[in-house]
Design an enzyme around this catalytic site. Structure first.
Site, PDB file in Angstrom:
ATOM      1  N   ASN A   1      42.139  33.672  47.365  1.00  0.00           N
ATOM      2  CA  ASN A   1      42.295  34.365  46.082  1.00  0.00           C
ATOM      3  C   ASN A   1      43.747  34.544  45.651  1.00  0.00           C
ATOM      4  O   ASN A   1      44.041  35.366  44.787  1.00  0.00           O
ATOM      5  CB  ASN A   1      41.636  35.750  46.156  1.00  0.00           C
ATOM      6  CG  ASN A   1      40.157  35.657  46.430  1.00  0.00           C
ATOM      7  OD1 ASN A   1      39.467  34.789  45.916  1.00  0.00           O
ATOM      8  ND2 ASN A   1      39.654  36.566  47.263  1.00  0.00           N
TER       9      ASN A   1
ATOM     10  N   GLU B   1      32.641  45.099  36.851  1.00  0.00           N
ATOM     11  CA  GLU B   1      33.865  44.386  37.197  1.00  0.00           C
ATOM     12  C   GLU B   1      34.322  43.595  35.984  1.00  0.00           C
ATOM     13  O   GLU B   1      33.514  43.267  35.112  1.00  0.00           O
ATOM     14  CB  GLU B   1      33.624  43.448  38.387  1.00  0.00           C
ATOM     15  CG  GLU B   1      33.117  44.163  39.628  1.00  0.00           C
ATOM     16  CD  GLU B   1      32.856  43.217  40.798  1.00  0.00           C
ATOM     17  OE1 GLU B   1      33.509  42.142  40.867  1.00  0.00           O
ATOM     18  OE2 GLU B   1      32.001  43.549  41.642  1.00  0.00           O
TER      19      GLU B   1
ATOM     20  N   SER C   1      33.649  38.053  41.308  1.00  0.00           N
ATOM     21  CA  SER C   1      34.317  37.106  42.193  1.00  0.00           C
ATOM     22  C   SER C   1      33.427  35.996  42.717  1.00  0.00           C
ATOM     23  O   SER C   1      33.942  34.975  43.192  1.00  0.00           O
ATOM     24  CB  SER C   1      34.926  37.855  43.386  1.00  0.00           C
ATOM     25  OG  SER C   1      33.914  38.506  44.135  1.00  0.00           O
TER      26      SER C   1
ATOM     27  N   LYS D   1      45.004  39.731  45.822  1.00  0.00           N
ATOM     28  CA  LYS D   1      44.619  38.543  45.063  1.00  0.00           C
ATOM     29  C   LYS D   1      45.857  37.975  44.367  1.00  0.00           C
ATOM     30  O   LYS D   1      46.716  37.420  45.011  1.00  0.00           O
ATOM     31  CB  LYS D   1      43.504  38.882  44.064  1.00  0.00           C
ATOM     32  CG  LYS D   1      42.111  38.934  44.681  1.00  0.00           C
ATOM     33  CD  LYS D   1      41.837  40.175  45.466  1.00  0.00           C
ATOM     34  CE  LYS D   1      40.425  40.259  45.980  1.00  0.00           C
ATOM     35  NZ  LYS D   1      40.211  41.454  46.835  1.00  0.00           N
TER      36      LYS D   1
ATOM     37  N   HIS E   1      39.976  40.974  40.587  1.00  0.00           N
ATOM     38  CA  HIS E   1      40.151  39.527  40.451  1.00  0.00           C
ATOM     39  C   HIS E   1      40.705  39.116  39.095  1.00  0.00           C
ATOM     40  O   HIS E   1      41.016  37.941  38.896  1.00  0.00           O
ATOM     41  CB  HIS E   1      38.818  38.819  40.710  1.00  0.00           C
ATOM     42  CG  HIS E   1      38.408  38.860  42.139  1.00  0.00           C
ATOM     43  ND1 HIS E   1      38.752  37.872  43.039  1.00  0.00           N
ATOM     44  CD2 HIS E   1      37.700  39.774  42.842  1.00  0.00           C
ATOM     45  CE1 HIS E   1      38.272  38.175  44.235  1.00  0.00           C
ATOM     46  NE2 HIS E   1      37.628  39.322  44.138  1.00  0.00           N
TER      47      HIS E   1
ATOM     48  N   HIS F   1      30.463  44.494  43.528  1.00  0.00           N
ATOM     49  CA  HIS F   1      30.947  44.280  44.888  1.00  0.00           C
ATOM     50  C   HIS F   1      30.331  45.290  45.868  1.00  0.00           C
ATOM     51  O   HIS F   1      30.033  46.434  45.515  1.00  0.00           O
ATOM     52  CB  HIS F   1      32.472  44.407  44.904  1.00  0.00           C
ATOM     53  CG  HIS F   1      33.113  43.909  46.150  1.00  0.00           C
ATOM     54  ND1 HIS F   1      33.370  44.719  47.231  1.00  0.00           N
ATOM     55  CD2 HIS F   1      33.547  42.669  46.499  1.00  0.00           C
ATOM     56  CE1 HIS F   1      33.949  44.018  48.188  1.00  0.00           C
ATOM     57  NE2 HIS F   1      34.073  42.761  47.770  1.00  0.00           N
TER      58      HIS F   1
ATOM     59  N   ASP G   1      36.297  47.575  38.042  1.00  0.00           N
ATOM     60  CA  ASP G   1      37.024  46.929  39.131  1.00  0.00           C
ATOM     61  C   ASP G   1      37.695  45.676  38.562  1.00  0.00           C
ATOM     62  O   ASP G   1      37.028  44.712  38.198  1.00  0.00           O
ATOM     63  CB  ASP G   1      36.050  46.568  40.254  1.00  0.00           C
ATOM     64  CG  ASP G   1      36.749  46.025  41.487  1.00  0.00           C
ATOM     65  OD1 ASP G   1      37.829  45.427  41.334  1.00  0.00           O
ATOM     66  OD2 ASP G   1      36.197  46.166  42.597  1.00  0.00           O
TER      67      ASP G   1
END
Length: 372
Positions: free
Chosen positions: A39, A166, A170, A227, A198, A125, A195
């Site tokens: 990542n 998110e 991801s 990341k 990413h 997640h 979140d």
């Protein structure tokens, strides 16, 4: 020991960085592999300026902080990073955490308790699910990125309500309509936790994430340095009141050794590089679009989303493992993601595009993949 099917048994593999930033080496691998799995989206984990900033802090302040932030663990690099992030994200307060897992548990503990209904995207997640369970809230899940399903559930839930999503999923590569979600939360008086682990550094205006510039407020943003920042650790960002609440009540902040100072210094330098190179994110997104075009041209379904995560869903666990091994034989590393990380029947290869991956990799990848 749990009875885990052979196709779902996890194994640890130890990797060493290769001669080039995009190469990884392992004792069991016949040759270095081009890394299409990690990542490190902007390639900053090996950037000379980031490494030098971490090295200076290591020499000056030592390897570890030696205590929690509320005892003796707070260092100038922590405060500098928090202040810089708050300014970058246009938030009043930022607090650092040693890991994204801890930060997400802390976020849910601050926003919810056993009287709260948490309405969460079905694909959030695992750390967020653990946080919901830890705070004792009632969990309601809505269809992935489905604003209509979310709106219906928020309107029917008794207050207090917290919505969790998110900004870049991801394993899916997808992003929700955060503007609509934030508006829905504002209309119904629900708190919103996003979140951005990413997305930061890649998506949104100048890489500031998809929460940046929204019309309706976001209660709390969770982000990580592992990341795009190329470092380690995490943070929560919100207004002054929620920041003070976290400082006074967050066990995940209070009862843990502070983030290692070299990691904080490295993350701060990475942030400065992002600020001075606002085109990095758009350039990576544009390149990811060309990779998606290349995969479609080779006969594969177009991976969802716009960002640097490109999942190739294969269905069966063994099919994903076989493709992973076939790519490794041709010098490419991507990992088969299987349940329970993804839903049943949706095992996949998770391709990750990074800024430092050499030109020509997309053609090499499609040739190695062959027909679907």
């Amino acid at each position: 020991m749990p009875d885990v099917p052979a196709t779902r048994r996890r194994q640890l593999r130890t990797w060493r960085r290769g001669a080039q930033p995009w190469l990884l080496e392992a004792p069991q691998a016949e040759h270095p592999l081009l890394d299409l799995a990690s990542n490190d989206y902007l390639g900053l984990s090996r950037d000379p300026q980031v490494l030098e900033a971490a090295a200076r802090e290591l020499r000056d302040q030592g390897l570890g902080s030696g205590g929690s932030r509320l005892v003796t663990g707070s260092r100038p690099s922590h405060a500098a990073l928090e202040e810089a992030l708050a300014a970058w994200l246009l938030r009043d307060r930022v607090l650092l955490y040693p890991s994204g897992f801890q930060a997400n548990i802390a976020a849910l503990s601050a926003l919810a308790d056993r009287h709260t209904t948490v309405i969460a995207d079905r694909l959030i997640h695992h750390s967020l699910l653990v946080g919901i369970r830890a705070c004792g809230a009632r969990l309601v899940r809505y269809r992935h990125n489905d604003i209509n399903d979310l709106s219906r559930r928020v309107s029917q839930a008794p207050p207090p309500v917290v919505v969790v999503t998110e900004s870049l999923f991801s394993m899916e590569g997808t992003s929700p309509d955060l503007d609509a979600i934030a508006g829905c939360c504002a209309e119904h008086g629900a708190a919103l936790l996003v979140d951005e682990a990413h997305a930061l550094g890649v998506l949104g205006h100048q890489g500031r994430g998809l929460c940046h510039g929204l019309q309706a407020p976001v209660t709390l943003i969770s982000g990580t340095f592992g990341k795009a920042f190329g470092s380690g650790g995490a943070f929560l960002a919100g207004d002054g009141a929620i920041g003070e609440q976290l400082l006074q009540t967050s066990g995940a902040f209070r009862y843990t050794t502070a983030l290692a100072p070299p990691l904080a210094a490295g993350a701060l330098e990475a942030l400065r590089l992002m600020e001075s190179h606002p085109g990095w994110g758009p350039e990576l997104i544009a390149r990811a679009g060309r990779w998606r075009d290349s995969l479609v041209h080779a006969g594969w379904p177009r991976p969802l989303g716009l960002g640097p995560v490109l999942p190739l869903v294969l269905g069966a666990d063994q099919a994903a493992l076989d493709r992973q091994q076939a790519l490794e034989r041709k010098g490419l590393l991507t990992v088969a993601i299987r349940p329970p990380t993804v839903p049943e029947g949706s095992a996949r290869l998770r391709l990750v595009l990074r800024r430092d991956v050499p030109a020509g990799t997309a053609a090499r990848l499609t040739e190695a993949l062959g027909p679907r």
